[in-house]
Design a protein around this motif. Structure first.
Motif, PDB file in Angstrom:
ATOM      1  N   ALA A 152      12.260  -1.941   5.327  1.00 42.88           N
ATOM      2  CA  ALA A 152      11.353  -0.635   5.617  1.00 42.88           C
ATOM      3  C   ALA A 152      12.238   0.691   6.271  1.00 42.88           C
ATOM      4  CB  ALA A 152      10.604  -1.092   6.872  1.00 42.88           C
ATOM      5  N   SER A 153      13.324   0.064   6.835  1.00 41.49           N
ATOM      6  CA  SER A 153      14.411   1.372   7.325  1.00 41.49           C
ATOM      7  C   SER A 153      14.733   2.029   5.973  1.00 41.49           C
ATOM      8  CB  SER A 153      15.533   0.616   8.196  1.00 41.49           C
ATOM      9  OG  SER A 153      14.937   0.054   9.251  1.00 41.49           O
ATOM     10  N   ARG A 154      15.363   1.210   5.358  1.00 41.71           N
ATOM     11  CA  ARG A 154      15.937   1.861   3.940  1.00 41.71           C
ATOM     12  C   ARG A 154      14.784   2.762   3.207  1.00 41.71           C
ATOM     13  NH1 ARG A 154      16.317   1.343  -1.657  1.00 41.71           N
ATOM     14  NH2 ARG A 154      18.283   1.828  -2.322  1.00 41.71           N
ATOM     15  N   ASP A 155      13.780   2.132   3.034  1.00 39.96           N
ATOM     16  CA  ASP A 155      12.568   2.968   2.452  1.00 39.96           C
ATOM     17  C   ASP A 155      12.244   4.288   3.147  1.00 39.96           C
ATOM     18  OD1 ASP A 155      12.560   0.990   0.396  1.00 39.96           O
ATOM     19  OD2 ASP A 155      10.475  -0.114   1.181  1.00 39.96           O
ATOM     20  N   LEU A 156      12.429   4.228   4.444  1.00 42.83           N
ATOM     21  CA  LEU A 156      12.083   5.536   5.154  1.00 42.83           C
ATOM     22  C   LEU A 156      13.158   6.339   4.955  1.00 42.83           C
ATOM     23  CD1 LEU A 156      10.106   6.623   7.140  1.00 42.83           C
ATOM     24  CD2 LEU A 156      11.320   5.751   9.016  1.00 42.83           C
ATOM     25  N   ALA A 157      14.538   5.877   4.917  1.00 44.40           N
ATOM     26  CA  ALA A 157      15.596   6.966   4.726  1.00 44.40           C
ATOM     27  C   ALA A 157      15.415   7.471   3.285  1.00 44.40           C
ATOM     28  CB  ALA A 157      16.956   6.085   4.807  1.00 44.40           C
ATOM     29  N   GLN A 158      14.805   6.790   2.114  1.00 45.14           N
ATOM     30  CA  GLN A 158      14.695   7.601   0.901  1.00 45.14           C
ATOM     31  C   GLN A 158      13.772   8.623   0.910  1.00 45.14           C
ATOM     32  OE1 GLN A 158      17.024   6.346  -1.555  1.00 45.14           O
ATOM     33  NE2 GLN A 158      17.825   5.310   0.194  1.00 45.14           N
ATOM     34  N   LEU A 159      13.063   8.733   1.737  1.00 40.00           N
ATOM     35  CA  LEU A 159      11.696   9.701   1.657  1.00 40.00           C
ATOM     36  C   LEU A 159      12.397  11.067   1.745  1.00 40.00           C
ATOM     37  CD1 LEU A 159       8.980   8.080   4.190  1.00 40.00           C
ATOM     38  CD2 LEU A 159       9.073   7.901   1.590  1.00 40.00           C
ATOM     39  N   SER A 160      11.688  12.108   1.081  1.00 38.66           N
ATOM     40  CA  SER A 160      11.892  13.302   0.882  1.00 38.66           C
ATOM     41  C   SER A 160      11.946  14.256   2.116  1.00 38.66           C
ATOM     42  CB  SER A 160      11.389  13.950  -0.266  1.00 38.66           C
ATOM     43  OG  SER A 160      10.106  14.006   0.198  1.00 38.66           O
ATOM     44  N   SER A 161      11.016  13.651   3.069  1.00 43.34           N
ATOM     45  CA  SER A 161      10.834  14.180   4.347  1.00 43.34           C
ATOM     46  C   SER A 161      12.020  13.886   5.541  1.00 43.34           C
ATOM     47  CB  SER A 161       9.517  13.788   4.968  1.00 43.34           C
ATOM     48  OG  SER A 161       9.239  12.369   4.938  1.00 43.34           O
ATOM     49  N   THR A 162      12.639  12.742   5.066  1.00 40.22           N
ATOM     50  CA  THR A 162      13.731  12.540   6.116  1.00 40.22           C
ATOM     51  C   THR A 162      14.945  13.270   6.057  1.00 40.22           C
ATOM     52  OG1 THR A 162      12.876  10.148   5.806  1.00 40.22           O
ATOM     53  CG2 THR A 162      15.055  10.527   6.654  1.00 40.22           C
ATOM     54  N   SER A 210       0.851  -1.008   0.040  1.00 35.15           N
ATOM     55  CA  SER A 210      -0.121  -0.027  -0.014  1.00 35.15           C
ATOM     56  C   SER A 210       1.072   1.342  -0.023  1.00 35.15           C
ATOM     57  CB  SER A 210      -0.714  -0.152   1.185  1.00 35.15           C
ATOM     58  OG  SER A 210      -1.711  -0.995   1.256  1.00 35.15           O
ATOM     59  N   GLY A 211       2.195   1.229  -0.043  1.00 33.84           N
ATOM     60  CA  GLY A 211       3.111   2.440   0.033  1.00 33.84           C
ATOM     61  C   GLY A 211       3.215   3.054   1.368  1.00 33.84           C
ATOM     62  N   GLU A 212       2.616   2.462   2.579  1.00 30.43           N
ATOM     63  CA  GLU A 212       2.647   3.078   3.775  1.00 30.43           C
ATOM     64  C   GLU A 212       3.847   2.856   4.532  1.00 30.43           C
ATOM     65  OE1 GLU A 212       0.158   4.763   5.123  1.00 30.43           O
ATOM     66  OE2 GLU A 212      -1.611   4.503   3.858  1.00 30.43           O
ATOM     67  N   THR A 213       4.779   3.563   4.012  1.00 30.26           N
ATOM     68  CA  THR A 213       6.268   3.470   4.372  1.00 30.26           C
ATOM     69  C   THR A 213       6.411   3.638   5.991  1.00 30.26           C
ATOM     70  OG1 THR A 213       7.016   3.943   2.254  1.00 30.26           O
ATOM     71  CG2 THR A 213       8.546   3.956   4.121  1.00 30.26           C
ATOM     72  N   LYS A 214       5.852   4.979   6.300  1.00 28.27           N
ATOM     73  CA  LYS A 214       6.097   5.006   7.905  1.00 28.27           C
ATOM     74  C   LYS A 214       5.206   4.154   8.768  1.00 28.27           C
ATOM     75  CE  LYS A 214       6.798  10.100   7.290  1.00 28.27           C
ATOM     76  NZ  LYS A 214       6.330  11.539   7.448  1.00 28.27           N
ATOM     77  N   LYS A 215       4.224   3.592   8.419  1.00 30.28           N
ATOM     78  CA  LYS A 215       3.336   2.767   9.217  1.00 30.28           C
ATOM     79  C   LYS A 215       4.048   1.563   9.160  1.00 30.28           C
ATOM     80  CE  LYS A 215      -1.351   5.023   8.719  1.00 30.28           C
ATOM     81  NZ  LYS A 215      -2.650   4.847   8.274  1.00 30.28           N
ATOM     82  N   LEU A 216       4.766   1.123   8.107  1.00 30.41           N
ATOM     83  CA  LEU A 216       5.119  -0.086   8.043  1.00 30.41           C
ATOM     84  C   LEU A 216       6.470  -0.038   8.934  1.00 30.41           C
ATOM     85  CD1 LEU A 216       5.887  -2.866   6.826  1.00 30.41           C
ATOM     86  CD2 LEU A 216       7.079  -1.653   4.832  1.00 30.41           C
ATOM     87  N   TYR A 217       7.283   1.062   9.043  1.00 30.43           N
ATOM     88  CA  TYR A 217       8.221   1.061   9.801  1.00 30.43           C
ATOM     89  C   TYR A 217       7.915   1.009  11.496  1.00 30.43           C
ATOM     90  CZ  TYR A 217      12.538   2.770  11.943  1.00 30.43           C
ATOM     91  OH  TYR A 217      13.611   3.231  13.093  1.00 30.43           O
ATOM     92  N   GLN A 218       6.874   1.697  11.591  1.00 24.30           N
ATOM     93  CA  GLN A 218       6.372   1.785  13.034  1.00 24.30           C
ATOM     94  C   GLN A 218       5.913   0.414  13.509  1.00 24.30           C
ATOM     95  OE1 GLN A 218       3.485   4.844  12.780  1.00 24.30           O
ATOM     96  NE2 GLN A 218       4.980   6.567  12.862  1.00 24.30           N
ATOM     97  N   LEU A 219       5.237  -0.244  12.670  1.00 21.29           N
ATOM     98  CA  LEU A 219       5.000  -1.708  12.935  1.00 21.29           C
ATOM     99  C   LEU A 219       6.313  -2.616  13.075  1.00 21.29           C
ATOM    100  CD1 LEU A 219       2.859  -4.015  13.105  1.00 21.29           C
ATOM    101  CD2 LEU A 219       3.102  -4.406  10.465  1.00 21.29           C
TER     102      LEU A 219
END
Length: 244
Positions: A119-129, A91-100
């Protein structure tokens, strides 16, 4: 007078004999009681032994049942977590996935750990990070991937994400480490493809690896030649074959 004198002696003898008899009987009664007490004691101990054995057996069975239930429950919980994680990833819910998944960072299950690395890597790739957060997440991802590899070396996904995470860390380690890591990255991509020849991502990334070293700038080639006896290399043909 003689008779009178004899009678008391007989009485005394009879009394002594009677006394001895009573003493002997008393001793016999005591021995009887002692034997009965011993027998009763043994029966009591025997019965207690049976009772304790029964309790021990029941306790052992209860322990086995509880342990088995705990294992089954833990297995179900892991499956549920993986199912939720895959849904959030799709679903592309990167932040929720990481929190889970970060709640399970101490897990011993490789399937949980490589998903947490991803999930950690995908969160690192977000522009908001932020840049600082990105670096921290990149190194965390590698640690989770490394732990997953220690738990299960037969998972293609573990090898794939371990290679990806090593590649990301290379951006912070300098050219020497980046080139040295290239050997490890190639090895794990190849292992991932070996374990699952149908995984398109592993094949694609192996192609990118080959292409990257096929067009390596001349200065990097010089550095690699100085640092390593046989620096990593590839050709465009190899990158094309990997992508096919």
């Amino acid at each position: 007078m003689a008779a009178v004198g004899i009678f008391p002696r007989c009485l005394r003898r009879g009394g002594a004999w009677a006394g001895k008899r009573l003493l002997s009987e008393a001793r016999g009664v005591r021995r009887g009681w002692w034997r009965q007490a011993q027998v009763f004691g043994k029966l009591t101990l025997f019965r207690r032994g049976i009772a304790l054995s029964a309790v021990s057996y029941l306790g052992y069975e209860a322990f086995n049942l509880i342990s088995h239930s705990a294992v089954v429950h833990a297995s179900i919980k892991v499956e549920e977590t993986i199912e939720q994680a895959d849904y959030l990833y799709g679903s592309g819910e990167t932040k929720k996935l990481y929190q889970l998944l970060i709640q399970h960072k101490t897990s011993e299950d490789a399937e949980i750990l490589w998903r947490l690395a991803r999930a950690s890597r995908d969160l690192a790739q977000l522009s908001s990070t932020t840049a600082e957060e990105k670096k921290q997440l990149v190194y965390e991802a590698l640690e989770y991937a490394k732990k997953a590899l220690e738990k299960n070396e037969s998972s293609f996904a573990v090898h794939k994400w371990y290679a990806i995470c090593i590649s990301d860390v290379g951006d912070y380690e300098g050219i020497k480490t980046k080139i040295a890591n290239a050997y490890v990255i190639k090895e794990h991509f190849q292992k991932a493809i070996e374990l699952n020849p149908k995984d398109a991502t592993s094949i694609h990334l192996m192609g990118i690896w080959c292409y990257s070293f096929a067009e390596m700038p001349w200065y990097q080639s010089k550095i690699a030649a100085v640092l390593f006896a046989t620096p990593p290399s590839s050709t465009y043909e190899e990158s094309t074959l990997s992508a096919m």
